[in-house]
Structures are given as C-alpha cells and as structure tokens.
Scaffold this motif. Structure first.
Motif, mmCIF file in Angstrom:
data_model
loop_
_atom_site.group_PDB
_atom_site.id
_atom_site.type_symbol
_atom_site.label_atom_id
_atom_site.label_comp_id
_atom_site.label_asym_id
_atom_site.label_seq_id
_atom_site.Cartn_x
_atom_site.Cartn_y
_atom_site.Cartn_z
ATOM 1 N N LYS A 1 0.819 -1.160 -0.022
ATOM 2 C CA LYS A 1 -0.155 -0.004 0.031
ATOM 3 C C LYS A 1 0.943 1.208 0.042
ATOM 4 O O LYS A 1 1.684 1.386 0.485
ATOM 5 C CB LYS A 1 -0.963 0.093 1.382
ATOM 6 N N VAL A 2 0.232 2.402 -0.736
ATOM 7 C CA VAL A 2 0.971 3.615 -0.737
ATOM 8 C C VAL A 2 0.018 4.363 0.011
ATOM 9 O O VAL A 2 -1.016 4.708 -0.343
ATOM 10 C CB VAL A 2 1.387 4.059 -2.184
ATOM 11 N N PHE A 3 0.589 5.145 1.152
ATOM 12 C CA PHE A 3 -0.389 6.137 1.834
ATOM 13 C C PHE A 3 -0.042 7.354 1.491
ATOM 14 O O PHE A 3 0.812 8.093 1.509
ATOM 15 C CB PHE A 3 0.331 5.815 3.314
ATOM 16 N N TRP A 4 -0.990 7.919 0.450
ATOM 17 C CA TRP A 4 -0.766 9.093 -0.326
ATOM 18 C C TRP A 4 -0.649 10.291 0.644
ATOM 19 O O TRP A 4 0.236 11.403 0.422
ATOM 20 C CB TRP A 4 -1.930 9.385 -1.036
ATOM 21 N N VAL A 5 -1.008 10.289 1.995
ATOM 22 C CA VAL A 5 -0.720 11.278 2.854
ATOM 23 C C VAL A 5 0.561 11.763 3.230
ATOM 24 O O VAL A 5 1.088 12.677 3.203
ATOM 25 C CB VAL A 5 -1.503 11.266 4.215
ATOM 26 N N MET A 6 1.393 10.410 3.128
ATOM 27 C CA MET A 6 3.000 10.612 3.749
ATOM 28 C C MET A 6 3.683 10.713 2.266
ATOM 29 O O MET A 6 4.948 11.018 2.498
ATOM 30 C CB MET A 6 3.136 9.410 4.456
ATOM 31 N N HIS A 7 3.410 10.362 0.915
ATOM 32 C CA HIS A 7 4.193 10.483 -0.074
ATOM 33 C C HIS A 7 3.689 11.503 -1.208
ATOM 34 O O HIS A 7 4.478 11.682 -2.041
ATOM 35 C CB HIS A 7 4.106 9.213 -0.717
ATOM 36 N N GLY A 8 2.591 11.977 -0.966
ATOM 37 C CA GLY A 8 2.273 13.407 -1.871
ATOM 38 C C GLY A 8 1.441 12.442 -3.126
ATOM 39 O O GLY A 8 1.629 11.218 -3.182
ATOM 40 N N LEU A 9 0.600 13.089 -3.598
ATOM 41 C CA LEU A 9 -0.223 12.443 -4.592
ATOM 42 C C LEU A 9 0.440 11.909 -5.875
ATOM 43 O O LEU A 9 0.140 10.900 -6.300
ATOM 44 C CB LEU A 9 -1.497 13.352 -4.975
ATOM 45 N N SER A 10 1.479 12.948 -6.295
ATOM 46 C CA SER A 10 2.139 12.188 -7.786
ATOM 47 C C SER A 10 2.808 11.056 -7.414
ATOM 48 O O SER A 10 3.030 10.343 -8.256
ATOM 49 C CB SER A 10 2.976 13.552 -8.283
ATOM 50 N N THR A 11 3.667 11.383 -6.436
ATOM 51 C CA THR A 11 4.687 10.025 -6.209
ATOM 52 C C THR A 11 3.777 8.847 -5.735
ATOM 53 O O THR A 11 4.235 7.821 -6.228
ATOM 54 C CB THR A 11 5.535 10.445 -4.881
ATOM 55 N N SER A 12 2.604 8.864 -5.093
ATOM 56 C CA SER A 12 1.885 7.884 -4.949
ATOM 57 C C SER A 12 1.429 7.084 -6.168
ATOM 58 O O SER A 12 1.340 6.053 -6.231
ATOM 59 C CB SER A 12 0.674 8.254 -4.019
ATOM 60 N N GLN A 13 0.886 8.096 -7.244
ATOM 61 C CA GLN A 13 0.628 7.578 -8.410
ATOM 62 C C GLN A 13 1.641 6.580 -9.294
ATOM 63 O O GLN A 13 1.657 5.510 -9.559
ATOM 64 C CB GLN A 13 0.159 8.492 -9.537
ATOM 65 N N LEU A 14 2.961 7.292 -8.914
ATOM 66 C CA LEU A 14 3.766 6.694 -9.640
ATOM 67 C C LEU A 14 4.316 5.293 -8.801
ATOM 68 O O LEU A 14 4.641 4.493 -9.437
ATOM 69 C CB LEU A 14 5.346 7.513 -9.417
ATOM 70 N N ALA A 15 4.369 5.206 -7.545
ATOM 71 C CA ALA A 15 4.458 3.943 -6.572
ATOM 72 C C ALA A 15 3.480 2.764 -7.168
ATOM 73 O O ALA A 15 3.912 1.740 -6.901
ATOM 74 C CB ALA A 15 4.223 4.367 -5.418
ATOM 75 N N LEU A 16 2.374 3.306 -7.736
ATOM 76 C CA LEU A 16 1.388 2.093 -8.337
ATOM 77 C C LEU A 16 2.227 1.390 -9.681
ATOM 78 O O LEU A 16 1.868 0.417 -9.785
ATOM 79 C CB LEU A 16 0.198 2.820 -8.822
ATOM 80 N N ASN A 17 3.280 1.885 -9.980
ATOM 81 C CA ASN A 17 3.811 1.239 -11.281
ATOM 82 C C ASN A 17 5.134 0.605 -10.707
ATOM 83 O O ASN A 17 6.114 0.466 -11.606
ATOM 84 C CB ASN A 17 4.035 2.589 -12.406
ATOM 85 N N TYR A 18 5.479 0.931 -9.272
ATOM 86 C CA TYR A 18 6.628 0.322 -8.718
ATOM 87 C C TYR A 18 6.256 -0.515 -7.502
ATOM 88 O O TYR A 18 7.107 -0.816 -6.432
ATOM 89 C CB TYR A 18 7.533 1.452 -8.134
ATOM 90 N N GLY A 19 5.105 -1.486 -7.863
ATOM 91 C CA GLY A 19 4.978 -2.408 -7.000
ATOM 92 C C GLY A 19 3.758 -2.349 -6.016
ATOM 93 O O GLY A 19 3.178 -3.363 -5.542
ATOM 94 N N ALA A 20 3.163 -1.008 -5.562
ATOM 95 C CA ALA A 20 2.067 -0.964 -4.912
ATOM 96 C C ALA A 20 0.872 -1.085 -5.619
ATOM 97 O O ALA A 20 0.392 -0.884 -6.918
ATOM 98 C CB ALA A 20 2.124 0.628 -4.317
#
Length: 379
Positions: A288-307
């Motif tokens: 899971k990527v917790f968008w509050v702690m990573h920001g919205l754009s980085t969280s979207q990118l994290a979905l392509n990096y395993g999340a």
C-alpha cells in the motif's frame, strides 16, 4: 551493479525464486529505476493485475498524550502541554458518527501511550463505537499499544486481544514497527516494544484469526540494509502465520521532531523502496502507498513500482499533518481516488478491511477511446 548481476536478478524474479538478503541489498544499490520498476510491476501484475484497491476510511486518534518521546514523532504531547487532548468515550463516538458519510467502511484508531487512562477505557471505546457504527470495521491499536496495555492492565496480550476482539476489533494497525534493527531502533524509539514483542503480538493476532498490516518507517537514519533486514523479518513471520494482508512503507517526515535536521526521502528513493519491498515480500498479497505521507504524484508513480493499494479517503490525519502538510490535502473523496487511480493507468476497486471487493469501477479511458469520443467531452 553489473549487467551480469542485473540479469541474474531478473532471471530469479522471472522464475519466481525467492530473493536473498544479498539480493535485496544489491537491488538497493542499483540506480536503474526503470529496471527496478519493471521487475516490481511484473510481480504486482502477477498478484493483482491492473487493479488498485482503496477503501473509504477515517482516522480517529483518541489521545495524543504519550509517555514516550520518539525522535521521529510530531504527534505526541505531554500532560498539560498546549494542544494535548484526550477524548471522553462519548466524545469519540460523537466524532466517529459525524464521519460516517460517503459509505464509510473503516475506522483507523491509533493513539499515544497515555500515562493515566485505565485499560478498560479502550475496550469500552470499541464497544460504544461498534454499537453506534455496526457496519464499520474497527482497525485499532498498534502492537506498541497492546504491549503498553499489558503493563497497565496486568493482563497478557492473549487476554487483551480476546477482550478487544469481543468488543469489536477487526484488525490491529501496522504501526509501531519503525525499523526493527536494534542499532537503529534504539536511536529513534522511546518505548520498550521491539521486534520480539511486536512480532509476538501480531503472531497472537494471527492465531486468533485477525488479518493485520505491517509498516516500515523509512528515510531517517537507517541504511538500505536495515530496510532489507526489516522486510526479511516480516517475510519470515508471514511464512509462519500467513496473517499479514499488506505492507505499508511510511516516509519519515522531518518537521517538528528531533530528527528535523535530516532530509526526507526523495521520490527516487521512495520508488526504489516500494520496488524492493514488493520484490522481497513474495508472500505478502498487497503493498500500500499511503498518499498522505508520499504526496499524490509520487503515490501515483508508486503504483507502477509495486504498490497495488492507495490508502483511502482519509480525513484529519493528524500524525503526519501535525508535522508537515507539504501540499497534500486533508481529504480525498471517493471520486478523487477514482480519478487518481485511473489517471495512473489502473482499474480501481473499492475494498473493505478484509480486502473483500465491495464495489467495482470502470478502468482508465484509453487514448483510442478518447480520440473516438466527441471532442467537446475532452475539451
């Protein structure tokens, strides 16, 4: 990293072989984010396809008064200090009931280690919350809190969990993990819940049929080898119990705490952490990527990096926002989450705390569909 080593690691992932400690450290040594992301995304797709899960949840913090003074924490207050608070049971219920709109399915409850609240306060809060919101799952208390309850109640964690489950507890939270390595942990944590007790309590919860999350607070004084050690401990425990549902990397925030002199993890390090975690934790179904702690754009990118999970429509998340807002909103609605997930190229599915799908949605609109639609729609 040499091309030969990259080829070796690629072959291991392609063949479904379990990665070793050395493999994890070598993955962190690589600066080839495209390659790392490709490997992690491959595993993510094998486990969950193009789906990204989310839920509609709210965070409820009953008290910020805490006996501990952890170096990374911006949330805790001491008794009598400005902004210190403790909710009465009735106040907590009133606040939770006011949050129930928009199809709420989960309350996430984490608190300070209050020096004078009696143990019975905690199961009573759960019972009253469950009575007021019978269809809302209660995900409550870190292993650190349960360990603290042992000291204030004289009960064992086994007895404590039984009473909390009877009161309505559906899952522990994953917090209190920070970094398990003792040399790091003793510098950032100011309580006595370490790996042995954290793992003992989650093991007990799993034995009682609870499914729980696990976290890792990264980007402070730890090194990549400590992150690898952290996930390997979790992987071994998961081999034993099978009770973890999701792994949640949490980015350290450097405002209003004793580690404010440190720089926060930058997006490249964030994405690398998600990718390596996904590759190492072969027995965890979700990341899971917790968008509050990573920001919205980085969280979207994290979905392509395993999340494959973007944490839900949080309102008033105090623990990070007490540190630093850094441009993220206090709330995302269901429609906001749907847009973010689709814009990242994934199909959203709404889940409950048990990761049961409760609602499916259309996936992203393809470029071909956009071109075929009337121009006015996309103007």
């Amino acid at each position: 990293m040499t091309q030969l080593r990259k080829d070796e690691l690629t072959d291991k992932v392609n063949n479904g072989e379990r990665l070793t400690r050395q493999d994890g450290e070598d993955l962190y040594d690589s600066d080839d984010l495209a390659w790392l992301g490709g490997l992690a995304h491959q595993v993510r797709q094998q486990k969950n396809g193009d789906v990204t899960f989310f839920n509609v949840n709210r965070h409820l913090n009953l008290t910020n008064v805490c006996t501990a003074s952890c170096a990374y924490c911006s949330f805790e207050r001491k008794p009598g200090q400005k902004d210190a608070y403790t909710m009465r049971v009735e106040e907590a219920v009133e606040k939770a009931v006011a949050m129930q709109g928009d199809g709420l399915t989960e309350l996430h409850i984490v608190n300070g280690l209050h020096p004078t609240l009696p143990w019975k306060y905690y199961p009573r809060v759960l019972r009253e919350l469950k009575a007021a919101l019978p269809d809302v799952a209660l995900k409550a208390f870190t292993a650190t809190e349960v360990h603290y309850f042992e000291s204030i109640s004289g009960l064992s964690a086994d007895e404590i969990l039984d009473e909390l489950i009877d009161a309505g507890l559906e899952s522990l939270t994953g917090g209190g993990a920070e970094i398990f390595d003792w040399e790091v942990r003793k510098q950032v944590v100011d309580h006595n819940t370490h790996w042995e007790d954290w793992s003992r309590i989650h093991r007990l919860a799993h034995q009682k049929g609870l499914k729980t999350p696990a976290t890792m607070l990264y980007g402070h004084i730890e090194e990549p080898r400590h992150r690898v050690d952290h996930v390997l401990r979790l992987r071994e425990l998961q081999d034993e119990t099978g009770g973890f549902q999701v792994f949640i990397p949490l980015r350290f925030h450097n405002d209003n705490n004793r580690l404010s002199h440190l720089s926060m993890a930058q997006p490249a390090d964030v994405l690398k952490t998600f990718a390596v975690s996904r590759l190492m934790l072969d027995n965890f179904p979700h990341v899971k990527v917790f968008w509050v702690m990573h920001g919205l754009s980085t969280s979207q990118l994290a979905l392509n990096y395993g999340a494959d999970d973007m944490d839900g429509s949080v309102v008033e998340y105090k623990i990070t926002h007490d540190a630093d807002n850094f441009g993220t909103p206090d709330k995302l609605t269901r429609d906001d989450l749907l847009d973010l997930i689709r814009d990242a190229g994934f199909t959203p599915k709404e889940r409950n705390t048990r990761y049961e799908v409760i609602r499916e949605y259309d996936g992203p609109v393809s470029l071909a569909e956009r071109r075929a639609a009337p121009q006015a729609i996309w103007a």
